[in-house]
Design an enzyme around this catalytic site. Sequence first.
Site, mmCIF file in Angstrom:
data_model
loop_
_atom_site.group_PDB
_atom_site.id
_atom_site.type_symbol
_atom_site.label_atom_id
_atom_site.label_comp_id
_atom_site.label_asym_id
_atom_site.label_seq_id
_atom_site.Cartn_x
_atom_site.Cartn_y
_atom_site.Cartn_z
ATOM 1 C CG ASP A 14 -1.764 1.114 1.324
ATOM 2 O OD1 ASP A 14 -1.781 1.961 0.529
ATOM 3 O OD2 ASP A 14 -2.723 1.103 2.426
ATOM 4 N N GLY A 36 -9.894 3.291 -6.179
ATOM 5 C CA GLY A 36 -8.411 2.573 -6.340
ATOM 6 C C GLY A 36 -7.396 3.526 -5.508
ATOM 7 C CB VAL A 37 -4.058 4.281 -5.887
ATOM 8 C CG1 VAL A 37 -3.967 5.037 -7.311
ATOM 9 C CG2 VAL A 37 -2.838 4.296 -4.969
ATOM 10 C CG ASP A 38 -7.940 9.833 -6.597
ATOM 11 O OD1 ASP A 38 -7.368 10.467 -5.898
ATOM 12 O OD2 ASP A 38 -8.792 10.135 -7.522
ATOM 13 C CB SER A 125 -2.856 4.149 -16.805
ATOM 14 O OG SER A 125 -3.184 5.613 -16.889
ATOM 15 N N GLY A 127 -5.395 0.270 -13.289
ATOM 16 C CA GLY A 127 -6.571 -0.138 -12.785
ATOM 17 C C GLY A 127 -7.804 0.161 -13.691
ATOM 18 C CE1 TYR A 129 -9.663 6.862 -15.530
ATOM 19 C CE2 TYR A 129 -7.547 7.741 -15.664
ATOM 20 C CZ TYR A 129 -8.813 8.038 -15.359
ATOM 21 O OH TYR A 129 -9.273 9.304 -15.096
HETATM 22 N N1 AR6 Z 1 -1.323 1.416 -3.161
HETATM 23 C C1 AR6 Z 1 -0.777 1.215 -4.382
HETATM 24 N N2 AR6 Z 1 -1.527 0.919 -5.479
HETATM 25 C C2 AR6 Z 1 -2.589 0.641 -5.348
HETATM 26 C C3 AR6 Z 1 -3.313 0.926 -4.250
HETATM 27 C C4 AR6 Z 1 -2.585 1.278 -2.976
HETATM 28 N N3 AR6 Z 1 -3.318 1.576 -1.824
HETATM 29 N N4 AR6 Z 1 -4.670 0.699 -4.532
HETATM 30 C C5 AR6 Z 1 -4.837 0.496 -5.591
HETATM 31 N N5 AR6 Z 1 -3.357 0.319 -6.179
HETATM 32 P P1 AR6 Z 1 -6.492 2.932 -10.244
HETATM 33 P P2 AR6 Z 1 -6.072 4.368 -12.776
HETATM 34 C C6 AR6 Z 1 -2.993 0.263 -7.629
HETATM 35 O O1 AR6 Z 1 -7.609 2.264 -10.734
HETATM 36 O O2 AR6 Z 1 -6.026 3.015 -13.451
HETATM 37 C C7 AR6 Z 1 -9.628 6.256 -9.862
HETATM 38 O O3 AR6 Z 1 -10.802 6.066 -9.303
HETATM 39 C C8 AR6 Z 1 -3.991 -0.629 -8.591
HETATM 40 O O4 AR6 Z 1 -4.033 -2.079 -8.239
HETATM 41 O O5 AR6 Z 1 -6.236 3.292 -8.738
HETATM 42 O O6 AR6 Z 1 -4.789 5.445 -12.946
HETATM 43 C C9 AR6 Z 1 -9.200 7.827 -10.118
HETATM 44 O O7 AR6 Z 1 -9.925 8.730 -9.417
HETATM 45 C C10 AR6 Z 1 -3.447 -0.496 -9.966
HETATM 46 O O8 AR6 Z 1 -2.490 -1.268 -10.237
HETATM 47 O O9 AR6 Z 1 -5.947 3.891 -11.190
HETATM 48 C C11 AR6 Z 1 -9.320 7.697 -11.548
HETATM 49 O O10 AR6 Z 1 -10.826 8.081 -11.744
HETATM 50 C C12 AR6 Z 1 -3.341 0.815 -9.907
HETATM 51 O O11 AR6 Z 1 -3.005 1.207 -8.432
HETATM 52 C C13 AR6 Z 1 -8.998 6.554 -12.015
HETATM 53 O O12 AR6 Z 1 -9.205 5.648 -10.944
HETATM 54 C C14 AR6 Z 1 -3.825 1.946 -10.467
HETATM 55 O O13 AR6 Z 1 -5.231 1.799 -10.545
HETATM 56 C C15 AR6 Z 1 -7.491 6.164 -12.311
HETATM 57 O O14 AR6 Z 1 -7.377 4.806 -12.807
#
Ligand code: AR6
Length: 181
Positions: A14, A36-38, A125, A127, A129
């Site tokens: 994390d 997601g991470v956001d 991107s 997740g 995206y």
């Molecule tokens: N720590 C590290 N990585 C993480 C965590 C964490 N706590 N949680 C998830 N991930 P995503 P995107 C990983 O969907 O594809 C959001 O709603 C996850 O496994 O978070 O860039 C934003 O607001 C994946 O590998 O981001 C945007 O609307 C990676 O983070 C949209 O998602 C990215 O997944 C952005 O999509």
Amino acid sequence: MKTLSSRIEIIQGDITKLDVDAIVNAANSSLLGGGGVDGAIHRAGGSEILEACKKIVSEQGGCQTGEAVITSAGNLLSKFVIHTVGPVWHGGKNGEHDKLASCYINSLQLAVINDCKSIAFPNISTGVYGYPKAQAAQIAVSTVSGFLSKNGEIEKVIFACFDEENYRLVQQQLDVLIMYS
Ligand code: AR6
């Protein structure tokens, strides 16, 4: 300067738990949070981050794909959160590669400007995206290593991979980097 490979680390876990100068958020162009991470970063960091994002939105609108902005980090261990907006995958012929590379470069540039010595990236991107993870891992490692080889200010970059597949794919790319450096 230390060797390139000694300045890059990988962990599975994390990103919100990391004690680095800046963590990078895979945000969206509204900067107002999401899943997601956001979502994890805003939850762990508290309302200070959202307030700082709202201020940026009021000053400059949101954040374009490939760009990055920086805020304080609220309750997190890090000093800053760098919010970047990755490309949505539309098949690869819509500039996705260059936009994803820009996310890494613009985030690293903001880190340097703000005197950060250490920075952690999620797999931007890959997740919601939908960017193919193997391609994203290749872009992440080649872009970061290219930047570090020309800029000595950043001492440590951590790839914080949440899922096993991203961890394996980024590790493979790092193995290639070590082999050729
Ligand atoms: N720590 C590290 N990585 C993480 C965590 C964490 N706590 N949680 C998830 N991930 P995503 P995107 C990983 O969907 O594809 C959001 O709603 C996850 O496994 O978070 O860039 C934003 O607001 C994946 O590998 O981001 C945007 O609307 C990676 O983070 C949209 O998602 C990215 O997944 C952005 O999509």
